[in-house]
Design a protein around this motif. Structure first.
Motif, PDB file in Angstrom:
ATOM      1  N   ASP A  39      -5.140   2.891 -11.743  1.00  0.00           N
ATOM      2  CA  ASP A  39      -3.834   2.997 -12.403  1.00  0.00           C
ATOM      3  C   ASP A  39      -3.134   4.280 -11.981  1.00  0.00           C
ATOM      4  OD1 ASP A  39      -4.120   0.610 -13.663  1.00  0.00           O
ATOM      5  OD2 ASP A  39      -4.775   1.448 -15.580  1.00  0.00           O
ATOM      6  N   TRP A  40      -3.887   5.384 -11.982  1.00  0.00           N
ATOM      7  CA  TRP A  40      -3.316   6.663 -11.552  1.00  0.00           C
ATOM      8  C   TRP A  40      -3.063   6.668 -10.052  1.00  0.00           C
ATOM      9  CZ3 TRP A  40      -0.822  10.215 -13.962  1.00  0.00           C
ATOM     10  CH2 TRP A  40      -1.023  10.402 -15.332  1.00  0.00           C
ATOM     11  N   HIS A  41      -3.926   5.999  -9.306  1.00  0.00           N
ATOM     12  CA  HIS A  41      -3.732   5.939  -7.854  1.00  0.00           C
ATOM     13  C   HIS A  41      -2.411   5.255  -7.528  1.00  0.00           C
ATOM     14  CE1 HIS A  41      -5.154   6.131  -3.706  1.00  0.00           C
ATOM     15  NE2 HIS A  41      -4.708   4.899  -3.540  1.00  0.00           N
ATOM     16  N   ARG A  42      -2.099   4.174  -8.243  1.00  0.00           N
ATOM     17  CA  ARG A  42      -0.829   3.486  -8.004  1.00  0.00           C
ATOM     18  C   ARG A  42       0.353   4.370  -8.391  1.00  0.00           C
ATOM     19  NH1 ARG A  42      -3.859  -1.084  -9.537  1.00  0.00           N
ATOM     20  NH2 ARG A  42      -3.422  -0.688 -11.734  1.00  0.00           N
ATOM     21  N   ARG A  43       0.250   5.048  -9.533  1.00  0.00           N
ATOM     22  CA  ARG A  43       1.352   5.916  -9.963  1.00  0.00           C
ATOM     23  C   ARG A  43       1.596   7.035  -8.950  1.00  0.00           C
ATOM     24  NH1 ARG A  43      -1.645   5.752 -15.072  1.00  0.00           N
ATOM     25  NH2 ARG A  43      -0.709   4.176 -16.449  1.00  0.00           N
ATOM     26  N   SER A 129      -4.293  -4.221  -6.706  1.00  0.00           N
ATOM     27  CA  SER A 129      -3.389  -4.466  -5.583  1.00  0.00           C
ATOM     28  C   SER A 129      -2.153  -3.593  -5.712  1.00  0.00           C
ATOM     29  CB  SER A 129      -2.975  -5.941  -5.540  1.00  0.00           C
ATOM     30  OG  SER A 129      -2.313  -6.310  -6.735  1.00  0.00           O
ATOM     31  N   GLY A 130      -1.456  -3.449  -4.600  1.00  0.00           N
ATOM     32  CA  GLY A 130      -0.195  -2.723  -4.587  1.00  0.00           C
ATOM     33  C   GLY A 130       0.918  -3.567  -5.193  1.00  0.00           C
ATOM     34  N   PRO A 131       2.026  -2.933  -5.518  1.00  0.00           N
ATOM     35  CA  PRO A 131       3.112  -3.649  -6.204  1.00  0.00           C
ATOM     36  C   PRO A 131       3.748  -4.765  -5.398  1.00  0.00           C
ATOM     37  CG  PRO A 131       3.801  -1.431  -5.592  1.00  0.00           C
ATOM     38  CD  PRO A 131       2.331  -1.505  -5.370  1.00  0.00           C
ATOM     39  N   LEU A 132       3.627  -4.739  -4.070  1.00  0.00           N
ATOM     40  CA  LEU A 132       4.233  -5.785  -3.235  1.00  0.00           C
ATOM     41  C   LEU A 132       3.202  -6.766  -2.691  1.00  0.00           C
ATOM     42  CD1 LEU A 132       6.854  -3.730  -1.165  1.00  0.00           C
ATOM     43  CD2 LEU A 132       7.121  -4.866  -3.377  1.00  0.00           C
TER      44      LEU A 132
END
Length: 224
Positions: A39-43, A129-132
């Motif tokens: 979660d932090w990695h994505r942010r 996964s990434g947002p896209l």
């Protein structure tokens, strides 16, 4: 009596802030991925995306030392620059030297590749996964993830080379590169009376570029 040289602006505030935020984010991104804090990695990845996007746009609209066009023109002077370095000629460049230009372009390319592949990456279980990633198949998402992992190793090597170059400049050529990246300024005398380009900060352009970059980060963070 010694006359003190008036300092001149070399690196504007935007360049310095982006630089040091990237320095902070790279190890945090590595640590969050290694420890499974996705979660932090994505942010943090979205934050890095915003910084890279801002820097690329600032290379078009920013102050003289931030822009890519003058940097590209300096590459032609690389052979003579290397010859001077072999002679330990430490005359400072106003902005990036020809060798530093190549370093900047390589690091920006690696960072852009890292954030782009992260947007589409999928883990082996399909849980993270990434947002896209919803725009590509699972197999393609895994390919992006593999490039993402490989490219980070390349980025790490480039960063180590960058740090080594700074150390060589500091202890061999006796040229301090870190302090100007903190203060933004160097003494006018460092440039030996050269006719310096107009390098004024551009606050309106900086604000517009920052707003656009933040809007893109927000859109990605809320995609789907």
């Amino acid at each position: 009596m010694t006359v003190r040289s008036e300092p001149v602006l070399v690196w504007d505030g935007a360049i310095r802030l982006v630089h040091w935020l990237m320095v902070l984010l790279v190890p945090l991104l590595w640590w969050t991925a290694e420890e499974g804090h996705m979660d932090w990695h994505r942010r943090l990845g979205l934050a890095m995306f915003g910084l890279v996007l801002f820097r690329l746009l600032w290379g078009l609209f920013g102050s003289w030392t931030a822009r890519f066009a003058p940097m590209v023109r300096r590459i032609g002077a690389l052979p003579s620059h290397l010859a001077r370095l072999r002679q330990r000629d430490s005359t400072p460049s106003f902005g990036h030297s020809p060798l530093a230009v190549l370093s900047v372009f390589a690091l920006l390319l690696a960072l852009a590749t890292q954030v782009t592949t992260g947007l589409f990456s999928v883990d082996v279980d399909g849980l993270e996964s990434g947002p896209l990633a919803i725009m590509v198949s699972f197999e393609t998402g895994r390919q992006f993830a593999e490039v993402h992992e490989f490219n980070f190793n390349l980025l790490a090597v480039l960063i180590l080379l960058h740090v080594a170059a700074i150390a060589i400049y500091r202890f061999v050529l006796r040229q301090k590169l870190v302090k100007p990246m903190v203060t933004g300024r160097r003494p006018r005398a460092d440039f030996a009376g050269a006719d310096l380009p107009d390098n004024r900060a551009r606050p309106a352009a900086m604000i517009a570029t920052a707003i656009f970059s933040l809007a893109c980060v927000w859109a990605l963070g809320n995609f789907g």
